[in-house]
Design a protein around this motif. Structure first.
Motif, PDB file in Angstrom:
ATOM      1  N   LEU A 291       0.819  -1.212   0.000  1.00 54.46           N
ATOM      2  CA  LEU A 291       0.000   0.000   0.000  1.00 54.46           C
ATOM      3  C   LEU A 291       0.853   1.263   0.000  1.00 54.46           C
ATOM      4  O   LEU A 291       0.516   2.255  -0.654  1.00 54.46           O
ATOM      5  CB  LEU A 291      -0.940   0.010   1.208  1.00 54.46           C
ATOM      6  N   GLN A 292       1.956   1.235   0.735  1.00 60.69           N
ATOM      7  CA  GLN A 292       2.804   2.406   0.816  1.00 60.69           C
ATOM      8  C   GLN A 292       3.994   2.338  -0.144  1.00 60.69           C
ATOM      9  O   GLN A 292       4.839   3.230  -0.153  1.00 60.69           O
ATOM     10  CB  GLN A 292       3.306   2.582   2.245  1.00 60.69           C
ATOM     11  N   GLY A 293       4.032   1.277  -0.974  1.00 64.99           N
ATOM     12  CA  GLY A 293       5.064   1.141  -1.986  1.00 64.99           C
ATOM     13  C   GLY A 293       4.510   1.486  -3.357  1.00 64.99           C
ATOM     14  O   GLY A 293       4.234   2.648  -3.657  1.00 64.99           O
ATOM     15  N   PRO A 294       4.289   0.493  -4.222  1.00 63.11           N
ATOM     16  CA  PRO A 294       3.818   0.801  -5.575  1.00 63.11           C
ATOM     17  C   PRO A 294       2.436   1.440  -5.617  1.00 63.11           C
ATOM     18  O   PRO A 294       2.170   2.277  -6.483  1.00 63.11           O
ATOM     19  CB  PRO A 294       3.822  -0.569  -6.267  1.00 63.11           C
ATOM     20  N   ILE A 295       1.552   1.064  -4.696  1.00 63.88           N
ATOM     21  CA  ILE A 295       0.225   1.682  -4.711  1.00 63.88           C
ATOM     22  C   ILE A 295       0.328   3.154  -4.319  1.00 63.88           C
ATOM     23  O   ILE A 295      -0.350   4.021  -4.894  1.00 63.88           O
ATOM     24  CB  ILE A 295      -0.744   0.908  -3.805  1.00 63.88           C
ATOM     25  N   TRP A 296       1.193   3.459  -3.359  1.00 62.20           N
ATOM     26  CA  TRP A 296       1.413   4.866  -2.998  1.00 62.20           C
ATOM     27  C   TRP A 296       1.959   5.643  -4.197  1.00 62.20           C
ATOM     28  O   TRP A 296       1.538   6.775  -4.466  1.00 62.20           O
ATOM     29  CB  TRP A 296       2.372   4.963  -1.819  1.00 62.20           C
ATOM     30  N   ASP A 297       2.908   5.050  -4.926  1.00 64.10           N
ATOM     31  CA  ASP A 297       3.459   5.721  -6.100  1.00 64.10           C
ATOM     32  C   ASP A 297       2.348   6.072  -7.098  1.00 64.10           C
ATOM     33  O   ASP A 297       2.339   7.158  -7.684  1.00 64.10           O
ATOM     34  CB  ASP A 297       4.493   4.825  -6.785  1.00 64.10           C
ATOM     35  N   ALA A 298       1.425   5.126  -7.286  1.00 64.43           N
ATOM     36  CA  ALA A 298       0.320   5.370  -8.220  1.00 64.43           C
ATOM     37  C   ALA A 298      -0.654   6.403  -7.666  1.00 64.43           C
ATOM     38  O   ALA A 298      -1.210   7.215  -8.415  1.00 64.43           O
ATOM     39  CB  ALA A 298      -0.408   4.060  -8.517  1.00 64.43           C
ATOM     40  N   LEU A 299      -0.859   6.386  -6.362  1.00 64.35           N
ATOM     41  CA  LEU A 299      -1.801   7.324  -5.751  1.00 64.35           C
ATOM     42  C   LEU A 299      -1.311   8.768  -5.849  1.00 64.35           C
ATOM     43  O   LEU A 299      -2.117   9.689  -5.952  1.00 64.35           O
ATOM     44  CB  LEU A 299      -2.020   6.945  -4.287  1.00 64.35           C
TER      45      LEU A 299
ATOM     46  N   VAL B 246      -0.138  10.253  -8.246  1.00 63.85           N
ATOM     47  CA  VAL B 246      -0.463  10.857  -9.545  1.00 63.85           C
ATOM     48  C   VAL B 246      -1.960  10.839  -9.800  1.00 63.85           C
ATOM     49  O   VAL B 246      -2.402  10.968 -10.952  1.00 63.85           O
ATOM     50  CB  VAL B 246       0.300  10.159 -10.697  1.00 63.85           C
ATOM     51  N   LEU B 247      -2.769  10.697  -8.748  1.00 61.67           N
ATOM     52  CA  LEU B 247      -4.222  10.690  -8.921  1.00 61.67           C
ATOM     53  C   LEU B 247      -4.734  11.936  -9.645  1.00 61.67           C
ATOM     54  O   LEU B 247      -5.635  11.822 -10.489  1.00 61.67           O
ATOM     55  CB  LEU B 247      -4.915  10.526  -7.561  1.00 61.67           C
ATOM     56  N   PRO B 248      -4.203  13.133  -9.380  1.00 63.70           N
ATOM     57  CA  PRO B 248      -4.692  14.293 -10.150  1.00 63.70           C
ATOM     58  C   PRO B 248      -4.519  14.107 -11.659  1.00 63.70           C
ATOM     59  O   PRO B 248      -5.418  14.432 -12.435  1.00 63.70           O
ATOM     60  CB  PRO B 248      -3.825  15.446  -9.615  1.00 63.70           C
ATOM     61  N   GLN B 249      -3.362  13.573 -12.072  1.00 68.89           N
ATOM     62  CA  GLN B 249      -3.158  13.327 -13.502  1.00 68.89           C
ATOM     63  C   GLN B 249      -4.064  12.211 -14.001  1.00 68.89           C
ATOM     64  O   GLN B 249      -4.550  12.254 -15.133  1.00 68.89           O
ATOM     65  CB  GLN B 249      -1.690  12.967 -13.783  1.00 68.89           C
ATOM     66  N   ARG B 250      -4.284  11.188 -13.154  1.00 68.11           N
ATOM     67  CA  ARG B 250      -5.147  10.061 -13.529  1.00 68.11           C
ATOM     68  C   ARG B 250      -6.539  10.544 -13.925  1.00 68.11           C
ATOM     69  O   ARG B 250      -7.157  10.003 -14.843  1.00 68.11           O
ATOM     70  CB  ARG B 250      -5.229   9.086 -12.343  1.00 68.11           C
ATOM     71  N   LEU B 251      -7.031  11.567 -13.237  1.00 66.43           N
ATOM     72  CA  LEU B 251      -8.379  12.055 -13.503  1.00 66.43           C
ATOM     73  C   LEU B 251      -8.493  12.795 -14.830  1.00 66.43           C
ATOM     74  O   LEU B 251      -9.600  13.059 -15.293  1.00 66.43           O
ATOM     75  CB  LEU B 251      -8.831  12.975 -12.368  1.00 66.43           C
TER      76      LEU B 251
ATOM     77  N   THR C 124      -6.929  11.686 -17.707  1.00 70.91           N
ATOM     78  CA  THR C 124      -6.537  10.815 -18.807  1.00 70.91           C
ATOM     79  C   THR C 124      -7.149   9.442 -18.629  1.00 70.91           C
ATOM     80  O   THR C 124      -7.612   9.088 -17.537  1.00 70.91           O
ATOM     81  CB  THR C 124      -4.998  10.683 -18.868  1.00 70.91           C
ATOM     82  N   GLU C 125      -7.155   8.655 -19.697  1.00 74.55           N
ATOM     83  CA  GLU C 125      -7.620   7.275 -19.606  1.00 74.55           C
ATOM     84  C   GLU C 125      -6.551   6.348 -19.048  1.00 74.55           C
ATOM     85  O   GLU C 125      -6.839   5.196 -18.721  1.00 74.55           O
ATOM     86  CB  GLU C 125      -8.060   6.776 -20.983  1.00 74.55           C
ATOM     87  N   ARG C 126      -5.325   6.828 -18.897  1.00 77.68           N
ATOM     88  CA  ARG C 126      -4.253   6.018 -18.342  1.00 77.68           C
ATOM     89  C   ARG C 126      -4.446   5.872 -16.831  1.00 77.68           C
ATOM     90  O   ARG C 126      -4.850   6.813 -16.159  1.00 77.68           O
ATOM     91  CB  ARG C 126      -2.895   6.652 -18.630  1.00 77.68           C
ATOM     92  N   THR C 127      -4.154   4.679 -16.319  1.00 73.34           N
ATOM     93  CA  THR C 127      -4.286   4.447 -14.882  1.00 73.34           C
ATOM     94  C   THR C 127      -3.104   5.055 -14.135  1.00 73.34           C
ATOM     95  O   THR C 127      -2.093   5.424 -14.735  1.00 73.34           O
ATOM     96  CB  THR C 127      -4.340   2.944 -14.581  1.00 73.34           C
ATOM     97  N   GLY C 128      -3.242   5.116 -12.814  1.00 74.55           N
ATOM     98  CA  GLY C 128      -2.165   5.650 -12.004  1.00 74.55           C
ATOM     99  C   GLY C 128      -0.881   4.849 -12.129  1.00 74.55           C
ATOM    100  O   GLY C 128       0.226   5.403 -12.118  1.00 74.55           O
ATOM    101  N   THR C 129      -0.995   3.522 -12.258  1.00 77.61           N
ATOM    102  CA  THR C 129       0.215   2.708 -12.389  1.00 77.61           C
ATOM    103  C   THR C 129       0.862   2.906 -13.761  1.00 77.61           C
ATOM    104  O   THR C 129       2.088   2.861 -13.873  1.00 77.61           O
ATOM    105  CB  THR C 129      -0.081   1.220 -12.164  1.00 77.61           C
ATOM    106  N   GLU C 130       0.061   3.120 -14.791  1.00 78.94           N
ATOM    107  CA  GLU C 130       0.636   3.400 -16.102  1.00 78.94           C
ATOM    108  C   GLU C 130       1.411   4.716 -16.089  1.00 78.94           C
ATOM    109  O   GLU C 130       2.475   4.827 -16.706  1.00 78.94           O
ATOM    110  CB  GLU C 130      -0.459   3.436 -17.159  1.00 78.94           C
ATOM    111  N   ILE C 131       0.872   5.708 -15.386  1.00 79.26           N
ATOM    112  CA  ILE C 131       1.543   7.005 -15.304  1.00 79.26           C
ATOM    113  C   ILE C 131       2.792   6.921 -14.433  1.00 79.26           C
ATOM    114  O   ILE C 131       3.870   7.377 -14.820  1.00 79.26           O
ATOM    115  CB  ILE C 131       0.580   8.074 -14.745  1.00 79.26           C
ATOM    116  N   ALA C 132       2.668   6.297 -13.252  1.00 84.36           N
ATOM    117  CA  ALA C 132       3.760   6.316 -12.284  1.00 84.36           C
ATOM    118  C   ALA C 132       4.769   5.185 -12.492  1.00 84.36           C
ATOM    119  O   ALA C 132       5.966   5.371 -12.233  1.00 84.36           O
ATOM    120  CB  ALA C 132       3.197   6.230 -10.863  1.00 84.36           C
ATOM    121  N   LEU C 133       4.291   4.012 -12.936  1.00 82.64           N
ATOM    122  CA  LEU C 133       5.153   2.837 -13.009  1.00 82.64           C
ATOM    123  C   LEU C 133       5.380   2.350 -14.437  1.00 82.64           C
ATOM    124  O   LEU C 133       6.173   1.441 -14.658  1.00 82.64           O
ATOM    125  CB  LEU C 133       4.554   1.696 -12.173  1.00 82.64           C
TER     126      LEU C 133
END
Length: 380
Positions: free
Chosen positions: A144-152, A154-159, A161-170
């Motif tokens: 939760l505080q590792g890769p999921i945190w990294d994706a979280l 970038v939530l502003p950018q996620r909103l 685009t159609e790309r998910t947070g993991t696609e943007i961050a990872l």
């Protein structure tokens, strides 16, 4: 960053929520918002302690902050601030050590404690953060505080685009990322078993399987839910259906459970087809990972395999239609961050099922956070 000063630090517990008491004054922000914002600091501190391996270092006895800093390669003064905060959660505690005039028998493994004659020790709660603990708590914190945190982050950018947070961050969709990082994938699987630990038994107890003889768990993972259902209902036999690598992994769990005479595996993609001939089809925590088009492909595959007697049992957190708190709303934030999926209300599931030629008959609550949505063929 500091909290409000003066009288604000001495205020009593906040009053019961109302629109009047929730409105900020000129002197302070609403307490609920403060708590939410500051909780992230403690979550991050817990992640640091866990990722440094401090619970493992304390597993055989208390150690001073100075010793822990030396063993982890960090600054003792900064680590002290983190450990002091984490100790307030009940994960760690400070203990007096021999040499400080206490005579209580405690002893730092590698010295005589810090300047105050005290050292840090694990509590029973903290022991769950040790490597290999069966609760999976360590995996939950690190994921939760590792890769999921990294994706979280970038939530502003996620909103936008159609790309998910993991696609943007990872750089990859979430499940592709887990496949390419087997260590992270294994940790995520262990976390899921821990987070949903009480669900399989709750589902098996809540739903009446007396009418059925054969159950297929579609996308069943290692078989946790299916095995719980078979254990609770000895008259049933089952099939675990998953991708080839998943089905192979599940076979080990099935054999270890002693259920191999009542449960077999089959492999394939639920987007294409699922095994026909079952009375009940389980679909647990699958639909919430997917966008609507993908959900419809899965549901239509299930419908094509079902007979008029068959029932589809969708196991998900069903959101309330109002504003009340629900764990599914927190999970929904994970879905919008990591996937193209979502949690849904009963009404939304009803519409989704209807589009796939299925009719929602009943929503069965369980003692856990999930419910069982029972559906049949529209023509049944």
């Amino acid at each position: 960053m500091t909290r409000p000063k003066g009288d604000q630090l001495r205020r009593k517990s906040p009053p019961t929520y109302s629109r009047e008491t929730a409105v900020a004054t000129a002197e302070t922000a609403p307490r609920g918002i403060q708590d939410t914002m500051f909780n992230v600091f403690m979550a991050r501190a817990l992640y640091v302690v866990t990722s440094l391996g401090i619970p493992d270092l304390l597993s055989d006895g208390a150690r001073s902050c100075r010793t822990l800093a030396d063993k982890t390669g960090v600054r003792a003064d900064s680590l002290h601030q983190v450990l002091r905060a984490v100790a307030s959660t009940g994960v760690l505690c400070t203990v007096p050590v021999r040499g400080a005039g206490t005579g209580d028998g405690n002893k730092d493994k590698d010295g005589e404690g810090d300047k105050d004659g005290r050292a840090y020790a694990l509590t029973p709660i903290g022991e769950t953060l040790c490597t290999g603990h069966p609760s999976g708590t360590r995996d939950m914190v690190l994921t939760l505080q590792g890769p999921i945190w990294d994706a979280l982050t970038v939530l502003p950018q996620r909103l936008t685009t159609e790309r998910t947070g993991t696609e943007i961050a990872l750089g990859l969709p979430w499940f592709d990322y887990l496949r390419q990082r087997p260590d992270r994938g294994a940790a995520f699987d262990r976390m899921m078993i821990a987070v949903h630990g009480d669900e399989p038994e709750a589902v098996a107890r809540a739903y009446d399987f007396s009418w059925a003889e054969h159950v297929t768990d579609v996308g069943g993972g290692v078989g946790t839910l299916l095995l719980a259902v078979l254990q609770e209902h000895p008259h049933l036999s089952g099939v675990l259906f998953d991708l080839p690598e998943g089905a192979e992994h599940a076979r080990e769990y099935i054999e270890a459970s002693g259920m191999a005479d009542r449960c077999v595996t089959d492999s394939g993609s639920f987007f294409d087809a699922v095994p026909p001939g079952s009375d009940a089809y389980l679909l647990s925590h699958i639909l919430h990972n997917c966008d609507e088009d993908s959900c419809l492909r899965i549901l239509r595959s299930c419908a094509a395999a079902m007979s008029p007697r068959s029932r589809l049992l969708v196991v998900e957190m069903v959101l309330p239609s109002g504003d009340e708190p629900h764990p599914g709303k927190m999970l929904d934030l994970a879905m919008v961050t990591l996937t193209t999926g979502r949690e849904r209300t009963a009404q939304e599931y009803e519409v989704l099922l209807a589009r796939a030629g299925l009719r929602l008959r009943e929503v069965v609550p369980t003692e856990s956070a999930v419910s069982v949505l029972e559906a049949v063929l529209e023509t049944a």
